[in-house]
Write a protein that holds these residues in place. Structure first.
Motif, PDB file in Angstrom:
ATOM      1  N   ALA A  53       0.929  -0.850  -0.140  1.00 26.19           N
ATOM      2  CA  ALA A  53      -0.300  -0.439   0.646  1.00 26.19           C
ATOM      3  C   ALA A  53       0.377   0.976  -0.271  1.00 26.19           C
ATOM      4  N   LYS A  54       2.060   1.348   1.007  1.00 25.75           N
ATOM      5  CA  LYS A  54       2.756   2.665   0.969  1.00 25.75           C
ATOM      6  C   LYS A  54       3.343   2.083  -0.578  1.00 25.75           C
ATOM      7  N   ALA A  55       3.611   1.361  -0.745  1.00 33.91           N
ATOM      8  CA  ALA A  55       5.174   1.747  -2.722  1.00 33.91           C
ATOM      9  C   ALA A  55       3.496   2.457  -3.365  1.00 33.91           C
ATOM     10  N   LEU A  56       2.395   1.602  -3.450  1.00 33.94           N
ATOM     11  CA  LEU A  56       1.896   2.094  -4.280  1.00 33.94           C
ATOM     12  C   LEU A  56       1.248   3.541  -4.253  1.00 33.94           C
ATOM     13  N   LYS A  57       0.860   3.664  -2.926  1.00 34.74           N
ATOM     14  CA  LYS A  57       0.956   5.555  -2.983  1.00 34.74           C
ATOM     15  C   LYS A  57       1.865   6.595  -2.969  1.00 34.74           C
ATOM     16  N   ASP A  58       3.468   5.734  -2.867  1.00 34.98           N
ATOM     17  CA  ASP A  58       4.205   6.750  -2.714  1.00 34.98           C
ATOM     18  C   ASP A  58       4.793   6.664  -4.624  1.00 34.98           C
ATOM     19  N   GLU A  59       3.950   5.747  -5.532  1.00 35.42           N
ATOM     20  CA  GLU A  59       4.327   5.605  -6.777  1.00 35.42           C
ATOM     21  C   GLU A  59       2.709   6.492  -7.223  1.00 35.42           C
TER      22      GLU A  59
END
Length: 80
Positions: A53-59
């Motif tokens: 979720a964090k990686a997706l949000k950052d992306e």
């Protein structure tokens, strides 16, 4: 019946009780271990979901920043 016959009978019962106790302890140990493994698996899954979720949000944030710049550049043209 002699005294040794009586002693033999009791020894057999105690051995069965010891076996039953060992089996019960083993089952409890297995249940506890499985419960611990299940909890660990759930924690690992939760951490993986949070990481994704964090990686997706950052992306998405990175994409959003790029898109905003492009959008602003398109409308900043004075030629229109």
């Amino acid at each position: 019946m002699s005294d040794t016959d009586i002693d033999d009978d009791f020894d057999g019962e105690f051995a069965d009780d010891d076996d039953a106790k060992m089996v019960e302890e083993a089952e409890t140990s297995v249940r506890t271990r499985l419960s611990s493994l299940e909890k660990r698996r759930l924690i690992d899954n939760l951490l993986e979901e949070k990481r994704l979720a964090k990686a997706l949000k950052d992306e998405l944030d990175d994409l959003g920043d790029d898109d905003d710049d492009d959008f602003d550049d398109d409308w900043d043209d004075d030629d229109l």
